[in-house]
Design a protein around this motif. Structure first.
Motif, PDB file in Angstrom:
ATOM      1  N   GLY A  22      28.628 -37.775  -8.781  1.00  0.00           N
ATOM      2  CA  GLY A  22      27.558 -36.727  -9.338  1.00  0.00           C
ATOM      3  C   GLY A  22      26.177 -37.113  -9.425  1.00  0.00           C
ATOM      4  O   GLY A  22      25.260 -36.354  -8.820  1.00  0.00           O
ATOM      5  N   PRO A  23      25.789 -38.440  -9.774  1.00  0.00           N
ATOM      6  CA  PRO A  23      24.226 -38.664  -9.766  1.00  0.00           C
ATOM      7  C   PRO A  23      23.814 -38.834  -8.203  1.00  0.00           C
ATOM      8  O   PRO A  23      22.635 -38.291  -8.072  1.00  0.00           O
ATOM      9  N   SER A  26      22.885 -35.127  -7.055  1.00  0.00           N
ATOM     10  CA  SER A  26      21.940 -34.671  -7.690  1.00  0.00           C
ATOM     11  C   SER A  26      20.511 -35.215  -7.222  1.00  0.00           C
ATOM     12  O   SER A  26      19.831 -34.614  -6.829  1.00  0.00           O
ATOM     13  N   ARG A  27      20.851 -36.576  -6.986  1.00  0.00           N
ATOM     14  CA  ARG A  27      19.513 -37.159  -6.415  1.00  0.00           C
ATOM     15  C   ARG A  27      19.099 -36.691  -4.912  1.00  0.00           C
ATOM     16  O   ARG A  27      18.124 -36.283  -4.459  1.00  0.00           O
ATOM     17  N   LEU A  29      20.151 -33.584  -3.575  1.00  0.00           N
ATOM     18  CA  LEU A  29      19.599 -32.426  -3.734  1.00  0.00           C
ATOM     19  C   LEU A  29      18.118 -32.407  -4.143  1.00  0.00           C
ATOM     20  O   LEU A  29      17.195 -31.445  -3.710  1.00  0.00           O
ATOM     21  N   ALA A  30      17.841 -33.473  -5.320  1.00  0.00           N
ATOM     22  CA  ALA A  30      16.474 -33.450  -5.765  1.00  0.00           C
ATOM     23  C   ALA A  30      15.529 -33.715  -4.793  1.00  0.00           C
ATOM     24  O   ALA A  30      14.494 -33.219  -4.360  1.00  0.00           O
ATOM     25  N   TRP A 200      28.758 -35.482 -16.917  1.00  0.00           N
ATOM     26  CA  TRP A 200      29.299 -35.681 -15.740  1.00  0.00           C
ATOM     27  C   TRP A 200      30.761 -36.618 -15.788  1.00  0.00           C
ATOM     28  O   TRP A 200      31.752 -36.263 -15.098  1.00  0.00           O
TER      29      TRP A 200
END
Length: 269
Positions: A22-23, A26-27, A29-30, A200
């Motif tokens: 999950g993290p 997210s990183r 996509l950021a 998450w």
């Protein structure tokens, strides 16, 4: 007890694998969003990423299914040897406790069991006003069930000798309807878990439970003697192909609607 412990151990393994994903996603996509900040169509970057990831997953799953289908069609001696060896090994592992465990999971992965799960989850979603989620789950599951029937008729592969099986079974063997159906239903539920507004770790636990159930249902069919291991592999790959295709189509449509709505809002402002 050993198989119950094994199931929970499998759940824990999947959970520990999913927790860092999950993290990481997210990183990633950021970072992509930051890189594309000056791009005119930056709103569509997540859609492109989604299509690329979905296309890759579909290609891998589809290629695996086609390879297995070709081996079955050609009556590959290597494939038959592997199927027979694992079939015999599964017979040697039978015990009263193991039979009870795997019979429970094979009921869970049956058309009736999966139908009840889909109906229950869809009803819960509808009660919360998540009508589109409910429609997605029902449509994906029903279309997948029809696909299972068509594939079985297309390949018309005979099952293992049911005289030594622990359960009776109807229809053809390839691909496994239990493996494919469970992959589709719990794959679709996994997508909804990802969309849920939960921490998450909680969502990772839900994903791990879904993966463990798919594995247990799939193994139950070999243990009970009603499927070859290649039937299971084909069911998993075909189920993955369909649920990825349906989910990417739904998510892409959802994101494009959202982007257009945001752009209309900006224009009006």
């Amino acid at each position: 007890m050993i198989f119950i412990a094994g199931f929970f151990a499998l759940f824990v393994v999947f959970w520990l694998l999913f927790i860092p994903l999950g993290p990481l996603i997210s990183r990633t996509l950021a970072l992509l969003g930051w890189k594309a900040a000056s791009f005119r169509y930056k709103d569509y970057v997540p859609v492109v990423v989604l299509l690329a990831a979905g296309g890759l997953a579909s290609a891998v799953a589809g290629n695996q299914f086609l390879d297995l289908a070709e081996l079955v069609h050609e009556r590959s001696e290597v494939l038959q040897r592997v199927d027979t060896d694992i079939h015999r090994w599964a017979e040697e592992q039978r015990s009263a406790g193991a039979t009870l465990f795997f019979t429970a999971f094979t009921y869970l992965g049956s058309p009736v069991g999966l139908g009840l799960i889909v109906a229950g989850v869809a009803a819960g979603l509808a009660a919360r006003g998540r009508y589109r989620w409910a429609i997605y789950l029902i449509a994906t599951s029903l279309a997948g069930a029809l696909l299972v029937i068509e594939l079985k008729v297309l390949f018309s592969r005979a099952r293992p000798d049911l005289a030594v099986a622990l359960r009776t079974a109807q229809g053809y063997s390839f691909p496994s309807g239990h493996a494919m159906g469970t992959t589709i239903v719990f794959g679709a539920i996994s997508y909804l878990i990802l969309r849920a507004k939960k921490p998450w770790r909680v969502r990772a636990a839900g994903l791990a439970a879904a993966a463990a159930i798919i594995a247990a249902v799939s193994m139950s069919r070999v243990y009970l003697g009603v499927h070859w291991i290649s039937d299971i592999a084909a069911g998993l790959s075909a189920g993955t192909l369909w649920v990825v295709t349906a989910t990417v189509a739904y998510e892409t449509s959802r994101r494009i609607r959202m982007i257009r709505a945001l752009r209309r809002g900006r224009a009006e402002t």
